[in-house]
Motif scaffolding. Structure first.
Motif, PDB file in Angstrom:
ATOM      1  N   UNK A 147      53.122  45.994 -42.858  1.00 12.16           N
ATOM      2  CA  UNK A 147      53.989  46.085 -41.680  1.00 12.16           C
ATOM      3  C   UNK A 147      53.828  47.451 -41.022  1.00 12.16           C
ATOM      4  N   UNK A 148      53.720  48.469 -41.871  1.00 12.81           N
ATOM      5  CA  UNK A 148      53.616  49.845 -41.361  1.00 12.81           C
ATOM      6  C   UNK A 148      52.308  50.065 -40.598  1.00 12.81           C
ATOM      7  N   UNK A 149      51.214  49.530 -41.142  1.00 16.66           N
ATOM      8  CA  UNK A 149      49.921  49.821 -40.508  1.00 16.66           C
ATOM      9  C   UNK A 149      49.447  48.731 -39.536  1.00 16.66           C
ATOM     10  N   UNK A 150      50.356  47.782 -39.238  1.00 16.05           N
ATOM     11  CA  UNK A 150      50.017  46.797 -38.218  1.00 16.05           C
ATOM     12  C   UNK A 150      49.184  45.619 -38.698  1.00 16.05           C
ATOM     13  N   UNK A 151      48.922  45.564 -39.990  1.00 15.01           N
ATOM     14  CA  UNK A 151      48.148  44.446 -40.544  1.00 15.01           C
ATOM     15  C   UNK A 151      48.978  43.174 -40.682  1.00 15.01           C
ATOM     16  N   UNK A 152      50.330  43.319 -40.697  1.00 16.08           N
ATOM     17  CA  UNK A 152      51.208  42.144 -40.786  1.00 16.08           C
ATOM     18  C   UNK A 152      51.334  41.555 -39.383  1.00 16.08           C
ATOM     19  N   UNK A 153      50.584  40.491 -39.127  1.00 15.32           N
ATOM     20  CA  UNK A 153      50.457  39.959 -37.771  1.00 15.32           C
ATOM     21  C   UNK A 153      51.555  38.966 -37.420  1.00 15.32           C
ATOM     22  N   UNK A 154      52.049  38.252 -38.446  1.00 13.39           N
ATOM     23  CA  UNK A 154      53.109  37.258 -38.227  1.00 13.39           C
ATOM     24  C   UNK A 154      53.820  37.020 -39.546  1.00 13.39           C
ATOM     25  N   UNK A 155      55.054  36.574 -39.468  1.00 17.36           N
ATOM     26  CA  UNK A 155      55.790  36.171 -40.672  1.00 17.36           C
ATOM     27  C   UNK A 155      56.751  35.068 -40.261  1.00 17.36           C
ATOM     28  N   UNK A 185      60.724  29.201 -38.972  1.00 16.07           N
ATOM     29  CA  UNK A 185      61.671  30.192 -38.461  1.00 16.07           C
ATOM     30  C   UNK A 185      60.955  31.538 -38.366  1.00 16.07           C
ATOM     31  N   UNK A 186      60.654  31.926 -37.133  1.00 16.24           N
ATOM     32  CA  UNK A 186      59.845  33.122 -36.904  1.00 16.24           C
ATOM     33  C   UNK A 186      60.630  34.389 -37.246  1.00 16.24           C
ATOM     34  N   UNK A 187      59.976  35.295 -37.970  1.00 16.32           N
ATOM     35  CA  UNK A 187      60.587  36.567 -38.363  1.00 16.32           C
ATOM     36  C   UNK A 187      60.091  37.658 -37.414  1.00 16.32           C
ATOM     37  N   UNK A 188      61.035  38.324 -36.773  1.00 20.67           N
ATOM     38  CA  UNK A 188      60.656  39.364 -35.800  1.00 20.67           C
ATOM     39  C   UNK A 188      60.840  40.769 -36.346  1.00 20.67           C
ATOM     40  N   UNK A 189      61.560  40.891 -37.450  1.00 21.12           N
ATOM     41  CA  UNK A 189      61.766  42.226 -38.018  1.00 21.12           C
ATOM     42  C   UNK A 189      62.000  42.107 -39.512  1.00 21.12           C
ATOM     43  N   UNK A 190      61.405  43.025 -40.275  1.00 20.05           N
ATOM     44  CA  UNK A 190      61.642  43.100 -41.711  1.00 20.05           C
ATOM     45  C   UNK A 190      62.186  44.484 -42.032  1.00 20.05           C
ATOM     46  N   UNK A 211      66.407  50.535 -45.619  1.00 19.52           N
ATOM     47  CA  UNK A 211      66.812  51.275 -44.423  1.00 19.52           C
ATOM     48  C   UNK A 211      65.756  51.367 -43.333  1.00 19.52           C
ATOM     49  N   UNK A 212      64.484  51.222 -43.700  1.00 21.55           N
ATOM     50  CA  UNK A 212      63.422  51.235 -42.681  1.00 21.55           C
ATOM     51  C   UNK A 212      63.288  49.840 -42.075  1.00 21.55           C
ATOM     52  N   UNK A 213      63.011  49.783 -40.777  1.00 20.00           N
ATOM     53  CA  UNK A 213      62.853  48.489 -40.114  1.00 20.00           C
ATOM     54  C   UNK A 213      61.486  48.413 -39.443  1.00 20.00           C
ATOM     55  N   UNK A 214      60.830  47.291 -39.660  1.00 21.80           N
ATOM     56  CA  UNK A 214      59.498  47.104 -39.095  1.00 21.80           C
ATOM     57  C   UNK A 214      59.501  45.894 -38.174  1.00 21.80           C
ATOM     58  N   UNK A 215      59.109  46.102 -36.929  1.00 21.11           N
ATOM     59  CA  UNK A 215      58.996  44.963 -36.016  1.00 21.11           C
ATOM     60  C   UNK A 215      57.696  44.229 -36.289  1.00 21.11           C
ATOM     61  N   UNK A 216      57.793  42.905 -36.298  1.00 21.28           N
ATOM     62  CA  UNK A 216      56.637  42.062 -36.582  1.00 21.28           C
ATOM     63  C   UNK A 216      56.271  41.338 -35.288  1.00 21.28           C
ATOM     64  N   UNK A 217      54.983  41.231 -34.979  1.00 18.74           N
ATOM     65  CA  UNK A 217      54.614  40.488 -33.766  1.00 18.74           C
ATOM     66  C   UNK A 217      55.101  39.030 -33.836  1.00 18.74           C
TER      67      UNK A 217
END
Lengths: 348, 348
Positions: free
Chosen positions: B282-290, B300-305, B309-315
């Motif tokens: 997620x941090x390095x942008x390799x997580x393209x979808x979840x 059910x599309x996941x937009x954030x993980x 405490x850290x939050x990562x936006x997912x495409x």
């Protein structure tokens, strides 16, 4: 509190010499609903219908927890409850973890006292019989979606009971199945904890045991509980029971027994117990006694422990600690000694 | 099979443009009791009363498991069930682990087909609406003792539903609470698994998420499920989902999606996924979808993980795999492509 009395008592139809556990119910029950964010007026009414449809939330999603407690009749004929505040507190701990509303003191304790007062003729005066009381809380909305219920129902039903187990039990140390995990709901009396335990227990029964001794979730290396009871081991001159964690039910009988044993000068250790330690102690004769502790059975003597096919017989001395503690608790409950801890709460 | 039809349908009172999940029920239900060691005659009758007392076993001991499935109406107007045999098989796996009797094929499948045939007017012809079907099995003896029930009840109730989630969701990787343990009942659809999940989920919601991603029981190091769904991650050019264990529900939607993705040439890995790997991707942008996979929400599309405490936006690409797979499943369900796997079972 709204009270509707039964037209006729069913008490005369109950054979107190032959009391299967939890099968006969007293004339009345207490019911109180939590609706629109608030507890409604509690009602005592004749035992009976649930008034629910097949969409009842608790049947689908298991938001449900119970308590087990007992009322006794002492030698003066007075009826008293054993440490009822502890059951109230514990139900609310279960409720919190299962995201159910807290049951107010006046609903649980005042309702309980009134209910037992009304059905007090059902409480036997006996060494091994008592009135088993089942307060419980369940989700009672009528929808099927995996989200918390909006409506909840608290109820108390009562059943006159004899002894839970017929005699000393054989238990198998479970090394495959798991009752509870850290971060889970093992410390609660959630309905779901029991449903998951029946299959492993049935497997143990097939192998000639009565119950399992649960071990930890990660490696099955630590002793946790014995069936639906806490466990106490007498190894050498020490009494040892596992410490309370979020995987272990904080038994009120356990707490009472630990208190009495310490008062009587016993060395009681609450600490992690390895399966290997118990097996070694059983093998070399250092395991002098073992027993389960719980409301239903009070003290359940263990006569054999099995582990990976090996079976170890455990002494069951007639004048051992198990007998002594059972008598000690009975003396308090039946009013034969002074209740120095104020554990008994009399009902009018 | 005994059939008693409702005097009047309630269908015209249902607003199909505003369908909360699992709140409205069709006119009929199927009920079949297991008594004295045998299944009795199944009955289809008007949806309604449970006919139980407050001693109902399942409310106390949680011997209860359910299934979730859907009926669809294709473009020719025919009503069909999606892979119903799989639900039957899975309910019986849950039943075994919870020490409940196996539900016979003729009770589950034949009863289901007849019930949906009778209530087929309730099945919408729609891209996002369907008839949600809830087969379930619960202990229905009337006693309170921590032993298995003797009587069981199988029932099927149905509810017309719209989409489960409104949109893409934010999920928190859970590192304190636990859903399931090895040796436990996580692979079943036991009622108790859901009751234990509400509190951790509510905590996540308080923190601005919609759901949790469950991690393993031992160290919270492995990704398990997303809320009540299986999870699929697209990392680089691979699709990755955790392997089935006794802690993970064997999702029928999961199986269908894995099958379609492989058919379409995607590289699907079923293997343990470390939390650290997901966070790093997620941090390095390799997580393209979840996305989550389940009957209720389908995809059910996941937009954030979130993690510690850290939050990562997912495409959430509109032309991504999630969209493609949702359309692929819909095409099969609505009869727009050939059903090469024979997943759809038509109802008369």
């Amino acid at each position: 509190m709204k009270i509707t009395l039964a037209q006729q008592s069913n008490l005369e139809n109950i054979d107190y010499d032959n009391l299967p556990f939890g099968v006969n119910f007293t004339d009345h029950m207490l019911v109180c609903h939590f609706e629109n964010g608030a507890w409604q007026e509690p009602e005592i009414r004749p035992f009976g219908n649930l008034n629910a449809t097949f969409a009842l939330h608790a049947l689908h999603y298991g938001q449900a927890a119970f308590e087990g407690m007992k009322a006794y009749r002492n030698q003066e004929g007075e009826v008293a409850l054993f440490r009822p505040e502890r059951n109230w507190e514990r139900l609310n701990k279960s409720a919190e973890r299962l995201l159910m509303p807290q049951v107010p003191h006046e609903v649980f304790i005042d309702g309980l006292k009134k209910l037992i007062e009304i059905d007090q003729a059902w409480v036997p005066q006996d060494e091994v019989k008592s009135l088993y009381i089942r307060p419980y809380l369940f989700s009672s909305s009528e929808f099927i979606a995996a989200r918390p219920s909006e409506r909840y129902t608290f109820a108390i039903i009562c059943s006159p009971v004899g002894p839970y187990y017929a005699g000393a039990v054989k238990v198998k140390i479970e090394d495959v199945f798991t009752r509870a995990a850290s971060g889970g709901i093992g410390f609660t009396k959630a309905a779901g904890n029991y449903g998951g335990a029946f299959y492993p227990t049935a497997k143990a029964i097939e192998e000639g045991y009565n119950q399992v001794i649960w071990t930890d979730h990660a490696n099955h290396e630590l002793i946790e509980e014995s069936g639906t009871m806490n466990i106490m081991l007498r190894i050498g001159d020490k009494m040892i029971t596992p410490p309370l964690t979020d995987r272990i039910l904080a038994g009120i009988t356990r707490d009472s027994i630990v208190t009495l044993l310490r008062e009587w000068g016993h060395d009681v250790e609450e600490r992690p117990i390895k399966v290997a330690e118990v097996v070694e102690a059983a093998r070399n004769g250092e395991l002098k006694e073992a027993f389960g502790m719980g409301t239903a059975a009070v003290v359940s003597v263990i006569q054999q422990i099995g582990f990976k096919g090996e079976r170890f017989d455990i002494p069951t001395p007639e004048d051992g600690i198990a007998s002594k503690i059972r008598k000690g608790l009975n003396d308090i409950r039946l009013g034969r000694v002074e209740d120095t801890h104020n554990w008994m709460v009399k009902v009018k």
